[in-house]
Design an enzyme around this catalytic site. Structure first.
Site: not given
Ligand code: NAP
Length: 265
Positions: A155, A162
């Site tokens: 990570y 984070k």
């Molecule tokens: P996700 O669907 O890939 O969402 C991540 C988002 O960030 C995407 O919509 C992406 O857009 C956007 N992003 C990246 N660069 C960007 C930029 N320059 N400007 C604006 N948006 C941008 O994955 P997710 O897992 O749902 O992630 C959402 C949040 O949850 C993140 O903060 C992640 O760290 C957190 N989280 C995830 C998990 C997990 O296991 N999945 C666990 C805990 C926390 P594009 O794809 O269009 O670039």
């Protein structure tokens, strides 16, 4: 009556139907919020628009959070469409594949800056840009992960980002407290999304989580959506600067043993 009836909620970070932002969007819709969706990249026609239509969302705006002018324009457009905003969800993160597979000490300067800019500074920049149109009692929230406080292999820089995001949550909560605006983070267990696919060894971590968490269950985007409703609603009106774990209790366990290992004792 829904818990978010009459509230204007903006959700940043919707990429597809697996996104945590989609779980939040659907839960907010169910609770009666007026929705606005923001996305990055070129997924509008193929992915984001059909999802926005499903929840009857008329405000869909592209915003790359590394660009100050795009953030300012998005805030302007939101002001025009909604007037004031009650809920702002930051569900955005990025780190390069190299940064999420090699040892942490090999993180490049550029990779470090990029991860911090997109995953941390964006929360500060969005808060600053939207502050003039936030209602008193507004709720801001972001998404974080346990890799901020303990090592989650691979990570790496995202764990460091984070930690900074959670710290930013507290500082923003302090700044905005007098205006009765709350800022919190949801720390979600691992969920199979686009962003997660970039983390080396994610599959194993996902499986380990289901074996080891007290509830022996993975977390879904619906679970996160329901917790986001709580943080967005007035039910949580004295909660700010907090990290709310939605992780089947995983973070509470010090010594982890699977059910099989426990039985063999
Ligand atoms: P996700 O669907 O890939 O969402 C991540 C988002 O960030 C995407 O919509 C992406 O857009 C956007 N992003 C990246 N660069 C960007 C930029 N320059 N400007 C604006 N948006 C941008 O994955 P997710 O897992 O749902 O992630 C959402 C949040 O949850 C993140 O903060 C992640 O760290 C957190 N989280 C995830 C998990 C997990 O296991 N999945 C666990 C805990 C926390 P594009 O794809 O269009 O670039």
């Amino acid at each position: 009556m829904g818990l978010l009836e009459g509230k204007n909620a903006l959700i940043f970070g919707l990429a597809n139907e697996r996104s945590i932002a989609w779980g939040i969007t659907q839960a907010f819709k169910r609770e009666g919020a007026n929705l606005g969706i923001s996305y990055a990249g070129e997924m509008l026609e193929r992915r984001v628009k059909p999802l926005a239509e499903q929840v009857d969302c008329k405000w869909v705006e592209e915003c790359d959070v590394t660009k100050d002018d795009q953030i300012a324009l998005t805030a302007e457009k939101a002001a025009k469409h909604f007037g004031k905003i009650d809920v702002l969800v930051h569900s955005i993160a990025f780190a390069g594949r190299d940064e999420l597979s090699r040892p942490y000490y090999e993180t490049s300067r550029e990779g470090f800056k990029n991860a911090m800019d997109i995953s941390v500074f964006s929360l500060v920049a969005l808060t600053n840009a939207f502050l003039p149109i936030l209602n008193p009692n507004a709720s801001i929230m972001c998404l974080t992960y346990y890799g901020s406080v303990k090592v989650a292999p691979h990570y790496n820089v995202m764990g460091v980002a984070k930690a900074a995001l959670e710290s930013s949550t507290r500082y923003l909560a302090y700044d905005l407290g007098p205006q009765k605006i709350r800022v919190n983070a949801i720390s979600a267990g691992p969920i199979r999304t686009l962003a997660a696919a970039g983390v080396g060894g994610f599959r194993d971590m996902y499986k380990h989580f289901a074996d080891m968490s007290p509830m022996r269950e993975n977390v879904t985007i619906e679970d996160v959506g329901n917790s986001a409703v709580f943080l967005a609603s007035d039910l949580s009106r004295r909660i700010t600067g907090e990290v709310l774990y939605v992780d089947s209790g995983f973070n509470t366990v010090g010594v982890q043993m699977s059910a099989k290992e426990e039985k063999s004792e």
